[in-house]
Design a protein around this motif. Structure first.
Motif, PDB file in Angstrom:
ATOM      1  N   LEU A  34       3.779  10.603   2.398  1.00  0.00           N
ATOM      2  CA  LEU A  34       2.664   9.660   2.381  1.00  0.00           C
ATOM      3  C   LEU A  34       3.251   8.261   2.477  1.00  0.00           C
ATOM      4  CD1 LEU A  34       0.577  11.108  -0.600  1.00  0.00           C
ATOM      5  CD2 LEU A  34       0.207  11.480   1.832  1.00  0.00           C
ATOM      6  N   ALA A  35       2.604   7.397   3.221  1.00  0.00           N
ATOM      7  CA  ALA A  35       3.128   6.050   3.386  1.00  0.00           C
ATOM      8  C   ALA A  35       2.029   5.022   3.151  1.00  0.00           C
ATOM      9  CB  ALA A  35       3.713   5.874   4.782  1.00  0.00           C
ATOM     10  N   CYS A  36       2.430   3.881   2.643  1.00  0.00           N
ATOM     11  CA  CYS A  36       1.531   2.741   2.476  1.00  0.00           C
ATOM     12  C   CYS A  36       2.371   1.471   2.465  1.00  0.00           C
ATOM     13  CB  CYS A  36       0.686   2.876   1.210  1.00  0.00           C
ATOM     14  SG  CYS A  36       1.598   2.694  -0.322  1.00  0.00           S
ATOM     15  N   ASP A  37       1.693   0.345   2.485  1.00  0.00           N
ATOM     16  CA  ASP A  37       2.370  -0.945   2.461  1.00  0.00           C
ATOM     17  C   ASP A  37       2.079  -1.658   1.154  1.00  0.00           C
ATOM     18  OD1 ASP A  37       3.375  -0.652   5.089  1.00  0.00           O
ATOM     19  OD2 ASP A  37       1.467  -1.320   5.909  1.00  0.00           O
ATOM     20  N   ALA A  38       2.993  -2.516   0.735  1.00  0.00           N
ATOM     21  CA  ALA A  38       2.826  -3.324  -0.473  1.00  0.00           C
ATOM     22  C   ALA A  38       3.555  -4.641  -0.274  1.00  0.00           C
ATOM     23  CB  ALA A  38       3.384  -2.591  -1.690  1.00  0.00           C
ATOM     24  N   THR A  44       7.649 -10.614   0.089  1.00  0.00           N
ATOM     25  CA  THR A  44       8.246  -9.653   1.008  1.00  0.00           C
ATOM     26  C   THR A  44       7.336  -8.445   1.152  1.00  0.00           C
ATOM     27  OG1 THR A  44      10.471 -10.339   0.361  1.00  0.00           O
ATOM     28  CG2 THR A  44      10.279  -8.197   1.436  1.00  0.00           C
ATOM     29  N   GLN A  45       7.124  -8.009   2.393  1.00  0.00           N
ATOM     30  CA  GLN A  45       6.316  -6.821   2.647  1.00  0.00           C
ATOM     31  C   GLN A  45       7.225  -5.602   2.650  1.00  0.00           C
ATOM     32  OE1 GLN A  45       4.013  -7.379   6.213  1.00  0.00           O
ATOM     33  NE2 GLN A  45       2.471  -8.541   5.085  1.00  0.00           N
ATOM     34  N   TYR A  46       6.754  -4.553   1.980  1.00  0.00           N
ATOM     35  CA  TYR A  46       7.513  -3.309   1.886  1.00  0.00           C
ATOM     36  C   TYR A  46       6.688  -2.159   2.425  1.00  0.00           C
ATOM     37  CZ  TYR A  46      10.621  -5.838  -1.210  1.00  0.00           C
ATOM     38  OH  TYR A  46      11.499  -6.758  -1.730  1.00  0.00           O
ATOM     39  N   GLN A  47       7.371  -1.237   3.059  1.00  0.00           N
ATOM     40  CA  GLN A  47       6.752   0.033   3.403  1.00  0.00           C
ATOM     41  C   GLN A  47       7.187   1.018   2.332  1.00  0.00           C
ATOM     42  OE1 GLN A  47       8.033   2.341   6.892  1.00  0.00           O
ATOM     43  NE2 GLN A  47       5.854   2.606   7.309  1.00  0.00           N
ATOM     44  N   LEU A  48       6.218   1.704   1.752  1.00  0.00           N
ATOM     45  CA  LEU A  48       6.494   2.688   0.708  1.00  0.00           C
ATOM     46  C   LEU A  48       6.245   4.077   1.260  1.00  0.00           C
ATOM     47  CD1 LEU A  48       4.627   0.868  -2.171  1.00  0.00           C
ATOM     48  CD2 LEU A  48       7.075   0.885  -1.744  1.00  0.00           C
ATOM     49  N   GLU A  49       7.065   5.005   0.830  1.00  0.00           N
ATOM     50  CA  GLU A  49       6.897   6.389   1.249  1.00  0.00           C
ATOM     51  C   GLU A  49       7.058   7.287   0.034  1.00  0.00           C
ATOM     52  OE1 GLU A  49       9.615   9.326   3.742  1.00  0.00           O
ATOM     53  OE2 GLU A  49       8.643   7.820   5.030  1.00  0.00           O
ATOM     54  N   LEU A  50       6.171   8.264  -0.080  1.00  0.00           N
ATOM     55  CA  LEU A  50       6.258   9.255  -1.148  1.00  0.00           C
ATOM     56  C   LEU A  50       6.689  10.578  -0.539  1.00  0.00           C
ATOM     57  CD1 LEU A  50       5.559   9.735  -4.245  1.00  0.00           C
ATOM     58  CD2 LEU A  50       3.560  10.925  -3.347  1.00  0.00           C
TER      59      LEU A  50
END
Length: 95
Positions: A34-38, A44-50
């Motif tokens: 699963l991915a989302c942005d924060a 700073t923009q991060y891409q998050l992945e579960l």
């Protein structure tokens, strides 16, 4: 990438899944990653992945991992990762 900030952002994302029961995590595993942005405190923009995977063997402990990267070269090669392991009885392993 600001490593400490990326780690905090990943920990915040991972915290959302700590209250999910084992069966819920196991069911969620089929939809991963699963991915989302924060956005971190620095802007700073991060891409998050579960990611959720069997830790050692199928139907055993689940390893739940959150990864954070800023989509830069360094972050994409080595994203910041935090994790926990949940046993079938619902307990956390190694904590």
């Amino acid at each position: 990438m600001i490593r400490e900030e990326a780690k905090r952002v990943a920990q915040q994302y991972l915290a959302q899944f700590r209250d999910v029961p084992y069966d819920g995590l196991r069911d969620l595993m089929a939809r991963c990653p699963l991915a989302c942005d924060a956005v971190g405190p620095s802007g700073t923009q991060y891409q998050l992945e579960l990611q959720i995977q069997w830790n050692d063997q199928p139907h055993g402990d689940l390893r739940v991992v959150a990864l954070a990267d800023d989509l830069g070269l360094r972050g994409s090669v080595r994203p910041e990762a935090v994790d926990f392991v949940r046993a079938p009885d619902g307990t956390f392993v190694g904590e």
